[in-house]
Design a protein around this motif. Structure first.
Motif, short mmCIF file in Angstrom:
data_model
loop_
_atom_site.label_atom_id
_atom_site.label_comp_id
_atom_site.label_asym_id
_atom_site.label_seq_id
_atom_site.Cartn_x
_atom_site.Cartn_y
_atom_site.Cartn_z
N GLN A 234 0.86 -1.18 0.00
CA GLN A 234 0.00 0.00 0.00
C GLN A 234 0.90 1.24 0.00
O GLN A 234 1.67 1.45 0.94
CB GLN A 234 -0.91 -0.01 1.22
N LEU A 235 0.83 2.00 -1.06
CA LEU A 235 1.70 3.16 -1.24
C LEU A 235 0.88 4.45 -1.29
O LEU A 235 -0.24 4.46 -1.80
CB LEU A 235 2.51 3.04 -2.54
N CYS A 236 1.46 5.52 -0.78
CA CYS A 236 0.85 6.84 -0.88
C CYS A 236 1.87 7.80 -1.46
O CYS A 236 2.91 8.08 -0.84
CB CYS A 236 0.39 7.33 0.49
N VAL A 257 1.79 -5.62 3.65
CA VAL A 257 0.98 -6.31 4.64
C VAL A 257 0.50 -7.66 4.10
O VAL A 257 0.55 -7.92 2.89
CB VAL A 257 -0.26 -5.46 5.04
N ARG A 258 0.03 -8.50 5.00
CA ARG A 258 -0.73 -9.68 4.62
C ARG A 258 -2.16 -9.22 4.33
O ARG A 258 -2.81 -8.61 5.18
CB ARG A 258 -0.74 -10.70 5.74
N TYR A 266 6.51 -4.80 6.42
CA TYR A 266 7.50 -3.76 6.16
C TYR A 266 6.83 -2.40 6.14
O TYR A 266 5.69 -2.26 5.67
CB TYR A 266 8.17 -3.97 4.80
N GLU A 267 7.55 -1.41 6.60
CA GLU A 267 7.18 -0.01 6.39
C GLU A 267 7.97 0.50 5.18
O GLU A 267 9.15 0.15 5.01
CB GLU A 267 7.50 0.83 7.62
N MET A 277 13.16 3.28 0.94
CA MET A 277 13.62 2.29 1.91
C MET A 277 12.45 1.44 2.39
O MET A 277 11.30 1.86 2.32
CB MET A 277 14.25 2.98 3.13
N VAL A 278 12.79 0.25 2.90
CA VAL A 278 11.83 -0.53 3.69
C VAL A 278 12.44 -0.78 5.06
O VAL A 278 13.65 -0.93 5.20
CB VAL A 278 11.45 -1.87 3.01
#
Length: 392
Positions: A234-236, A257-258, A266-267, A277-278
């Motif tokens: 999920q990206l913003c 996410v699952r 991961y963030e 980055m993650v």
């Protein structure tokens, strides 16, 4: 559906001067402005927009060539896939774990978005226009499958790395007073065939701001989901608000996410035009997954390997005279050539309407419904090698 490219038997490509292939859009969206931008671009834009009402659909707005970059929107779509200096796509198939592959898919997705120059736009493709380019074992084909509304379909295949891409998307620009917002409707499918995984993703919005400062930004939410592995990113995409803030400019945040549990693995954070980055949610370990300068520096311009095999509907041939005039800053010539193309397409549309003929895409079967929007299926399983190539 609009206009189509007219086939003229026996007409030589040489008579039109051959194709015109220009450099891909660079990482710095303003680097190539001087190649074709006209003086006083802000004043010209304000004059043009004075005739447009807020909320208007801009897909029918006819831009004079002073506002065009010398390439079609189909070429811009294609370049986002085949113009990279580092092969990010094939790395997706080399990762051993589903999570590792999704991280690579995210990095590849980031590589498709480039800063765009302010004040100019590509040509609106003609109905039936195509763009066909190969780089290494990757073959990319784009076709304009509808004119009103504008809809483009893309099919790409890489037999060496067992990869396939299928897109069907429609940009919908609207004038909102201080900006133009373009929503890109439609989904993109990336298939890792030997892994039996399909990644489905959407696109952020393209926002062109005029006040209080001029800018072009990608903004909005993106989801990249793989149903087979129960994983999604999920990206913003974030941009400046009323006042410029360097920390927000071209920034991105998100998470992996699952899908079934929304458990964060991961963030994701960084700037899509610099590095992303993650951070492992469990251990706090940080890893750079994308470096824009490594992937998008020193991009190569496509070249023609087989002039005799160039299709008459090829974008770089259809618009060659207009592009050549823009590059030479011969604006009267560019306007004349563009008007001839547009009038010829209107004539073909009138002829088709009189004959009650329905136009069908050459390379795709296209579907549309109110519920699911536009979708397409390629007529061929693979894309053949192209007469235009990018040397890898």
């Amino acid at each position: 559906m609009g206009y189509a490219i007219k086939q003229v038997k026996g007409e030589s490509l040489k008579r039109k001067g051959g194709v015109v292939l220009t450099a891909p859009l660079p990482l710095d969206g303003n680097e190539s402005d001087s190649d074709y931008r006209t003086p006083s671009i802000i004043q010209r834009i304000l004059g043009l927009l004075a005739t447009v009402k807020p909320g208007s659909d801009l897909t029918r707005l006819r831009l004079p060539p002073q506002f065009n970059i010398p390439k079609s929107q189909l070429q811009v779509y294609g370049e986002s896939v085949y113009c990279v200096s580092t092969d990010v796509l094939s790395k997706c198939t080399k990762e051993e774990t589903p999570l590792g592959r999704l991280v690579c898919v995210v990095a590849w997705f980031l590589s498709m978005y480039r800063p765009l120059p302010f004040g100019v736009a590509p040509y609106n493709p003609l109905l039936g226009e195509t763009h066909h380019v190969s780089v290494g074992s990757l073959n990319v084909l784009v076709e304009q499958v509808s004119h009103h509304p504008p809809v483009s379909a893309l099919h790409a295949s890489d037999d060496k790395h067992n990869i396939e891409m299928i897109w069907c998307q429609s940009p919908i620009p609207k004038f909102c007073g201080s900006c133009i917002e373009t929503e890109v409707v439609g989904k993109r499918h990336l298939k890792l065939l030997d892994k039996h995984e399909t990644y489905i993703m959407n696109s952020p919005k393209l926002v062109i701001r005029f006040f209080p400062f001029s800018s072009v930004e990608w903004i909005g939410n993106v989801t990249i989901r793989c149903q087979e592995t129960d994983l999604e990113a999920q990206l913003c995409y974030r941009g400046n608000s009323f006042w410029p803030r360097p920390s927000l400019h071209r920034s991105i945040k998100g998470k992996i996410v699952r899908s079934s549990t929304s458990h964060m693995i991961y963030e994701i954070y960084g700037h899509w035009d610099r590095s992303v980055m993650v951070k492992d949610a469990a251990t706090g370990q940080q890893t750079t997954i994308y470096n824009a300068k490594e992937v998008l520096s020193e991009l190569k311009t496509p070249i023609v390997m087989d002039p005799a095999a160039i299709c008459r509907s090829e974008s770089s041939l259809v618009w060659s005279e207009v592009s050549r005039a823009i590059l030479e800053k011969k604006w009267d010539k560019a306007r004349e050539c563009k008007s001839e193309i547009e009038e010829r397409q209107r004539e073909i549309a009138r002829e088709r309407q009189l004959k009650e003929e329905q136009w069908l895409p050459k390379y795709f079967r296209v579907f549309h419904s109110q519920e699911s929007g536009w979708d397409c299926v390629p007529k061929n399983n693979i894309v053949a090698p192209a007469p235009i190539v990018v040397n890898d």
